[in-house]
Design an enzyme around this catalytic site. Sequence first.
Site, PDB file in Angstrom:
ATOM      1  N   GLY B  72       9.252   4.433   3.454  1.00 34.13           N
ATOM      2  CA  GLY B  72       8.265   4.518   4.542  1.00 34.13           C
ATOM      3  C   GLY B  72       7.020   5.281   4.176  1.00 34.13           C
ATOM      4  O   GLY B  72       6.101   5.402   4.986  1.00 34.13           O
ATOM      5  N   GLN B  73       6.953   5.795   2.942  1.00 36.87           N
ATOM      6  CA  GLN B  73       5.785   6.596   2.567  1.00 36.87           C
ATOM      7  C   GLN B  73       4.538   5.726   2.548  1.00 36.87           C
ATOM      8  O   GLN B  73       4.586   4.562   2.165  1.00 36.87           O
ATOM      9  CB  GLN B  73       6.002   7.214   1.185  1.00 36.87           C
ATOM     10  CG  GLN B  73       7.074   8.273   1.196  1.00 36.87           C
ATOM     11  CD  GLN B  73       7.374   8.783  -0.198  1.00 36.87           C
ATOM     12  OE1 GLN B  73       6.486   8.931  -1.004  1.00 36.87           O
ATOM     13  NE2 GLN B  73       8.643   9.016  -0.455  1.00 36.87           N
ATOM     14  N   GLY B  74       3.462   6.317   2.928  1.00 32.41           N
ATOM     15  CA  GLY B  74       2.189   5.597   3.074  1.00 32.41           C
ATOM     16  C   GLY B  74       1.879   4.690   1.903  1.00 32.41           C
ATOM     17  O   GLY B  74       1.499   3.538   2.070  1.00 32.41           O
ATOM     18  N   ARG B  75       2.079   5.209   0.688  1.00 31.64           N
ATOM     19  CA  ARG B  75       1.651   4.422  -0.482  1.00 31.64           C
ATOM     20  C   ARG B  75       2.598   3.260  -0.762  1.00 31.64           C
ATOM     21  O   ARG B  75       2.275   2.385  -1.566  1.00 31.64           O
ATOM     22  CB  ARG B  75       1.544   5.333  -1.693  1.00 31.64           C
ATOM     23  CG  ARG B  75       2.855   5.958  -2.097  1.00 31.64           C
ATOM     24  CD  ARG B  75       2.695   7.040  -3.111  1.00 31.64           C
ATOM     25  NE  ARG B  75       3.605   8.119  -2.769  1.00 31.64           N
ATOM     26  CZ  ARG B  75       3.775   9.183  -3.518  1.00 31.64           C
ATOM     27  NH1 ARG B  75       3.069   9.323  -4.588  1.00 31.64           N
ATOM     28  NH2 ARG B  75       4.619  10.122  -3.162  1.00 31.64           N
ATOM     29  N   TYR B  76       3.811   3.254  -0.158  1.00 29.48           N
ATOM     30  CA  TYR B  76       4.730   2.138  -0.399  1.00 29.48           C
ATOM     31  C   TYR B  76       4.746   1.139   0.756  1.00 29.48           C
ATOM     32  O   TYR B  76       5.424   0.127   0.688  1.00 29.48           O
ATOM     33  CB  TYR B  76       6.160   2.649  -0.612  1.00 29.48           C
ATOM     34  CG  TYR B  76       6.309   3.469  -1.862  1.00 29.48           C
ATOM     35  CD1 TYR B  76       6.049   2.919  -3.113  1.00 29.48           C
ATOM     36  CD2 TYR B  76       6.722   4.791  -1.787  1.00 29.48           C
ATOM     37  CE1 TYR B  76       6.177   3.682  -4.265  1.00 29.48           C
ATOM     38  CE2 TYR B  76       6.855   5.556  -2.932  1.00 29.48           C
ATOM     39  CZ  TYR B  76       6.583   5.005  -4.173  1.00 29.48           C
ATOM     40  OH  TYR B  76       6.704   5.748  -5.298  1.00 29.48           O
TER      41      TYR B  76
END
Lengths: 586, 186
Positions: B72-76
Amino acid sequence: MSSSSESNREGESSKWLDAHYDPVAGLNTFSSCIALADLHGDGEYKMVVGDMGNGPYNMKLKVYKGTSLLSENALLDMPTGVVAFLMDQNEPRTPAVAVASGPFIYVYKNLRPYFKFTLPALEFNALEKEVWDQAKEDKIDPLTLKEMLEGIRDKAEIPLSVRSLRYLMLDPQEMEAFVNTYKQLPLKRQTVITCMATLKKNMSDKDAVCCLVIGTENGEIFILDPEAFTILTRVSLPNVPTLLDVNGQYDIEYRVTVACRNGSVYILRRDSKRPKYSIELNSQVVGLLRVQKNIIIGTSQEILYGYSQKGKRLWTVTLPAPIMTMSLLEQKSRSIQTVLVGLKNLEVHLYRDKNLLSIISTPDIVTSVCFGRYGREDDTLIMTTKGGGLIIKILKRTAQFEGKDSSFGPPTRQSIKLNVPKKTKLYVDQTLRERENAVAMHRVFQMDLYRLRLSAARAYVKALDASLSPVSSTMQEPLTLNAIVQGIGPHFKLILNLQNTSQNRPSMQLLISFLYDERLYQLKPAFFKVPLLVPGLNYPIETFIECCSDKGISDIIKVFVLKEGKSTPLITAHISMPVSEGLVVA
Amino acid sequence: MGLFDRLASWLGLKKKEVHVLCLGLDNSGKTTIINKLKPANAQTQDIVPTIGFSIEKFKTSSLSFTVFDMSGQGRYRNLWEHYYKEGQAIIFVIDSSDKLRMVVAKEELETLLNHADIMHRRIPILFFANKMDLRDSLSSVKVSQLLCLENIKDKPWHICASDGLKGEGLQEGVDWLQDQIQAMKT
């Protein structure tokens, strides 16, 4: 301009998410007193705010987590700077919070008071000390003390201590109590901290140990060791620092950019005892930032400047309203650095260099802006308003800032080179001649000009003498006359419109007569008595002219308006008669 | 499907496979929930932030789930859309104690629902209003209001409050998802 700002406004909603707005959060603070830090080492970033409270009361150090207040610590004095920094290499790596206030830096760890740093005392005035010593031994009374202190204040090189200055402000009845309270205490002169920033010690990592950099009221910059709080470097400035921007690493190379109260910006480097470069501005600096290698300065004259790090001006942008605050917007994931400028017209502008990227409208005047990782979100914009509100916005993952040239600054067409033809020999010769004989040419020109003026003036005087103008210039009989010739000939109709232009004086005893070539024209009535002329009304007088010649020639008929008993006419009109076409056709 | 397969599935020996996407912001508890749904002997003790994505499998009474547990991290988050085509159902996990980022969750949900691979398909979406054990968490009703779930008209959806650590509320959600998938198949 308006259309581009409209499009910026439309784009705003596609860039920012409104995460939180509390209009009554009761936060009264400035950008220098807000810090974002992972205080508990749990990956959740908190906001530390030095709240000014309302005036001199209720000053607090507040910590926010998400949308709610996590903790409050009372502050003794007005905070001038709040930073979060890592003091040591110990695990867990939780940052400490430093609050600058008065002559002290209060360091908090785990939100508990941990250490208090006091600025070194300044040298005090020997005379002042002597006077207070005498007061201590009751040799002088409070009024004499006051007089002596005033004498010292006026001519001493070293300024008085805070105690003496406070004493001079007191009413006579309060003086004795003040002297009795303070005379036993040793005299100290202290300065106060005006601004504070951090400087990485020897590593550029995100979680590297940081030194504190502070600016003081007596015009000095201190760099403090983060563990022992010893003074590592001390630099004197020509004026009082108000804003600081620091980059680099202490052990390697660093630059401290300082804005001072005299409207100058100084750039210090490692191992320089004096400012290396200086930028002189003609107004107060209200915002100072460093974007990559450039220095961005906002001034009180609603102007944003870009300077190189050697102090050379690169660009200027005029803003629509006074600047309230400035902050850096750094999007690390895309390595974008832009400048946020909070303006008084309820807008926050985002600039990349001199290009306006976006405008954020705010419900109140923004007094502080802070951008960074908050909670678990990397790109969070936190603003506090004049009314104490708290606004939190989150930059969308998909937001794109278009770096297009906005309408500010010279248009691009201006920089396109024109195809200027080469200089011809004639041109060069003429320029040389002009350069050599400039004085003579100017004199010739001036003489001709005077001649022209003279002949114009002569013609004017002549016209006046003969009352040749169709408007009477005498004060007694202000009249206007205009004539219209109707018909194509040989019979013409002449209509004379006579008007009295005076305010309230009627014109009487006026006559109209004509002068013409009797071989060419015949006038039926060639002489009129004009009735009384009521001011403002237009009197049309008609007469018929017959052209006797069939040769297709025309002449001038002169019309005179005369006053009974005077030979000079009041008005003269020259009517150029048209060629009698009717006769030619017949 | 051969005769043997059909017989096996009728007998309940071989279960039908479904691909499910597990989406949501970072730190919302996706991996914890999936971990809890796995059989007790296959569960891991410590959950670390997912990098990229991981594929997990678990079985319910009639279905065999293959879950794409996305990071769920922004970059993924831009990886999500590459798996929309394969997904037959979506589990969307929300941290109901993170009021600040509710708008971010809403934004990601809108992006998901407006994606070409999702927009015209009637795929079931299960929402977990997770971390209901926390003191300052919002109720599932409040979460569905904040995310404007009532605007989803063309897809079956269900929200249930959950506690990924203890496993409360998970079974209710998965049962709903299983019913929806079976209703779609028939």
